[in-house]
Design an enzyme around this catalytic site. Structure first.
Site, PDB file in Angstrom:
ATOM      1  CE  LYS A 141      -7.117  -1.195 -11.177  1.00 19.68           C
ATOM      2  NZ  LYS A 141      -5.887  -0.100 -10.624  1.00 19.68           N
TER       3      LYS A 141
ATOM      4  CG  ASP B  16      -8.039   4.954 -11.562  1.00 20.33           C
ATOM      5  OD1 ASP B  16      -8.601   5.700 -10.989  1.00 20.33           O
ATOM      6  OD2 ASP B  16      -6.628   4.473 -11.297  1.00 20.33           O
TER       7      ASP B  16
ATOM      8  CE  LYS C 272      -5.224   7.414 -11.815  1.00 24.73           C
ATOM      9  NZ  LYS C 272      -4.243   7.176 -10.847  1.00 24.73           N
TER      10      LYS C 272
ATOM     11  CD  GLU D  29      -8.609   2.391  -9.047  1.00 26.07           C
ATOM     12  OE1 GLU D  29      -7.939   3.383  -8.275  1.00 26.07           O
ATOM     13  OE2 GLU D  29      -8.152   1.765  -9.837  1.00 26.07           O
TER      14      GLU D  29
ATOM     15  NE  ARG E  75      -4.112  -0.191  -3.166  1.00 21.34           N
ATOM     16  CZ  ARG E  75      -2.903   0.431  -2.907  1.00 21.34           C
ATOM     17  NH1 ARG E  75      -2.709   0.537  -1.545  1.00 21.34           N
ATOM     18  NH2 ARG E  75      -2.151   0.623  -3.629  1.00 21.34           N
TER      19      ARG E  75
HETATM   20  N1  BES Z   1      -4.443   2.571 -12.238  1.00 22.46           N
HETATM   21  C1  BES Z   1      -3.467   3.263 -10.837  1.00 22.46           C
HETATM   22  C2  BES Z   1      -1.938   2.772 -10.905  1.00 22.46           C
HETATM   23  C3  BES Z   1      -1.176   3.385 -12.313  1.00 22.46           C
HETATM   24  C4  BES Z   1      -0.891   4.646 -12.056  1.00 22.46           C
HETATM   25  C5  BES Z   1      -1.024   2.583 -13.224  1.00 22.46           C
HETATM   26  C6  BES Z   1      -0.077   5.197 -13.041  1.00 22.46           C
HETATM   27  C7  BES Z   1      -0.077   2.727 -14.128  1.00 22.46           C
HETATM   28  C8  BES Z   1       0.403   4.326 -13.995  1.00 22.46           C
HETATM   29  C9  BES Z   1      -4.165   2.906  -9.539  1.00 22.46           C
HETATM   30  O1  BES Z   1      -5.176   2.750  -9.523  1.00 22.46           O
HETATM   31  C10 BES Z   1      -3.627   3.934  -8.574  1.00 22.46           C
HETATM   32  O2  BES Z   1      -4.267   5.032  -9.061  1.00 22.46           O
HETATM   33  N2  BES Z   1      -2.662   3.856  -7.626  1.00 22.46           N
HETATM   34  C11 BES Z   1      -2.361   4.916  -6.859  1.00 22.46           C
HETATM   35  C12 BES Z   1      -2.188   4.291  -5.490  1.00 22.46           C
HETATM   36  C13 BES Z   1      -2.088   5.318  -4.480  1.00 22.46           C
HETATM   37  C14 BES Z   1      -3.117   6.254  -4.230  1.00 22.46           C
HETATM   38  C15 BES Z   1      -1.663   4.656  -3.167  1.00 22.46           C
HETATM   39  C16 BES Z   1      -0.842   5.359  -7.487  1.00 22.46           C
HETATM   40  O3  BES Z   1      -0.220   4.415  -7.819  1.00 22.46           O
HETATM   41  O4  BES Z   1      -0.740   6.421  -7.506  1.00 22.46           O
HETATM   42 ZN    ZN Z   2      -6.319   2.116 -10.977  1.00 25.87          ZN
HETATM   43 MN    MN Z   3      -6.345   4.607  -9.072  1.00 23.08          MN
END
Ligand code: BES
Ligand code: ZN
Ligand code: MN
Length: 498
Positions: free
Chosen positions: A267, A272, A279, A351, A353
């Site tokens: 990835k 992000d 966020k 995003e 996935r």
């Molecule tokens: N890049 C993030 C995952 C992440 C978050 C890694 C915090 C490390 C620390 C990913 O793209 C994401 O935002 N995932 C969401 C998924 C959810 C919306 C189902 C998450 O983990 O909150």
């Molecule tokens: Zn992400």
């Molecule tokens: Mn994300």
């Protein structure tokens, strides 16, 4: 850093700093005994005066020991004799490395691999190199007034008793240097901020790596290429960004063309923000690390090529930003992936996935022997496993065993999580073939279940490195994980043991 192998009497070898081990209860290692003898007991007296107990990874710097050629002596605790395992020894190496990094010594001579008896010399040398590299790593290229150590450590010698040990150490050093170089590259890319490390920057770095390496060929697919391939999921994420997405494809050819390759997918989300599902502001800067999976794939290909492994390996890094914009994905949007499966984007922050599913479908064309994807995919994985282990998801028992062993050997562990069909229902959508999120529970597993729907054509494993790819707190920065795990896996696959 330059590493070499040296032999001779440790008390007589000229060096800025001689490093050796002491066991608990004042049991001297062979090197320590030689030094004590040459210094007519001064070593033992100083150890007693300092109350040095030999506990694992405790250190003591001694100056001006009489009768010793070394300017200084660094003593490191090895714990109870015969009880030190590879994991404990890595702590010893790391502690020694940290002291040497700031001790104002330009060179050092290390006999720790000789003192810790019973462990294979080759693996010890590999670990010593990666630990010293970790301790001396700095990322200050963006400071206008960097303050590097006045006397940086530049040369490290490993003491060997005999010819066969010397050869084993040399092989271990070469492996350690390759792993360290790959890890360093992944750290550098991870530490760079989002305004510098864009998808185009990542692509250029991958291309640079391909230059001058005849077995490594790098191609970069542009937006129009991805559109032609029908990568509607990947492109939907990039629509919210002014930076064009890139699909970086690195081909390492170390085996005959007909040998099915191992494919590593990473990835490469260079920032992000979450998109329209924005966020929260706190700690959002950490989302510059959301390309660490991609960086690890690039770093592993660098290590693989440095090791000249007799394998075919393909690295695939889908790279994009995820930002809110008038043209960005909106919650409820439905996109069509390259596989033909439709996805309802219920949360634009899920995003990873979306970009990975098209990269996985793209990987089918290589007829892979196995595919491993690496992604900072879910915050839920950090909740489940913290910062010690990466989450490993696979239905393939053999692949699970290989990756678990590789992580254990490399000191870069993963822990297996379930990938049962039972969780698949959580992705049901009323309007599309699937949703991109699956409710509050088991977030890391559901993320993996989503990817599994795109990985049916080959043996596949997924590593969620959200908790392991970077450190927060005082010591913040990218870790380069899981380059050591992946490189060790490639070494195993190439039949290189030891
Ligand atoms: N890049 C993030 C995952 C992440 C978050 C890694 C915090 C490390 C620390 C990913 O793209 C994401 O935002 N995932 C969401 C998924 C959810 C919306 C189902 C998450 O983990 O909150
Ligand atoms: Zn992400
Ligand atoms: Mn994300």
């Amino acid at each position: 850093m330059e590493y070499h192998v040296k032999s001779g009497d440790p008390a007589r070898l000229a060096t800025s700093c001689l490093v050796f081990g002491i066991h608990a209860k004042h049991r001297l290692s062979a090197t320590a005994q030689a030094v004590d003898l040459a210094s007519t007991g001064a070593l033992k007296r100083q150890l007693a005066r300092a109350g040095f107990d030999g506990a694992v990874a405790k250190t003591l710097m001694l100056h001006e020991l009489p009768g010793i050629a070394a300017h200084r002596v660094l003593v490191v605790g090895l714990g109870e004799a015969g009880k030190l395992d590879a994991k404990g020894l890595r702590k010893v190496f790391a502690a020694a490395g940290r002291v040497l990094a700031t001790a104002s010594v330009a060179d050092a001579l290390v006999s720790l691999t000789a003192d810790a008896t019973g462990l294979p010399a080759r693996a010890m040398a590999r670990d010593l190199v990666t630990c010293v590299d970790e301790a001396t790593y700095r990322f200050d290229r963006l400071k206008s007034k960097a303050t590097p150590p006045k006397v940086p450590l530049g040369r490290v010698g490993l003491l060997a008793g005999d010819r066969s040990t010397a050869n084993a150490l040399r092989r271990g050093i070469a492996e350690g240097e390759a792993i360290a170089a790959g890890t360093r590259l992944a750290k550098d890319l991870g530490n760079l901020p989002g305004n510098i490390c864009t998808p185009a920057y990542l692509a250029a770095e991958a291309r640079r790596l391909g230059r001058g390496r005849s077995k490594l060929r790098v191609e970069v697919l542009e937006q129009k290429d991805m559109a032609r391939l029908g990568m509607g999921a990947l492109l939907s994420v990039a629509r919210g960004s002014r930076q064009p997405p890139k699909l970086i494809v690195m081909h390492y050819r170390g085996a005959p063309a007909r040998t099915p390759p191992l494919v590593l997918v990473g990835k490469g989300l260079t920032f992000d923000a979450g998109g329209i599902s924005l966020k929260p502001a706190a700690d959002m800067d950490q989302m510059k690390y959301d390309m660490c999976g991609g960086a690890a794939v690039i770093g592993t290909l660098a290590a693989c090529s440095q090791l000249d492994l007799p394998l075919n390996v393909v690295g695939v890094v889908p790279s994009s930003e995820n930002l809110p914009d008038g043209d960005a994905n909106k919650p409820g949007d439905i996109v069509t992936s390259m596989s033909g499966q439709t996805i309802e984007v219920l949360n634009t922050d899920a995003e990873g996935r979306l970009i990975l599913c098209d990269a996985l479908t793209y990987s089918e064309r290589f007829k892979p022997a196995a595919v491993v994807d690496v992604a900072t995919l879910t915050g839920a994985c950090v909740v489940a496993l913290g910062h010690h282990a990466s989450g490993l998801f696979t239905a393939d028992e053999a692949l699970a065993g290989e990756l678990l062993t590789a992580g254990e050997t490399a000191g870069d562990r993963s822990w297996r999580m379930p990938l049962w069909e039972d969780y698949q229902d959580q992705l049901d959508s009323n309007f599309a073939d699937m949703a991109n999120i699956g409710g509050k529970s088991a977030g890391a597993i559901v993320g993996a279940c989503f990817l599994a729907r795109y990985a049916k054509a080959f043996p596949w494993a997924h590593l969620d490195v959200a908790g392991t790819a970077w450190r927060t707190g005082n010591d913040k920065g990218a870790t380069g994980r899981p380059v050591p795990l992946l490189t060790q896996w490639l070494l195993q696959r190439a039949g290189v043991v030891g």
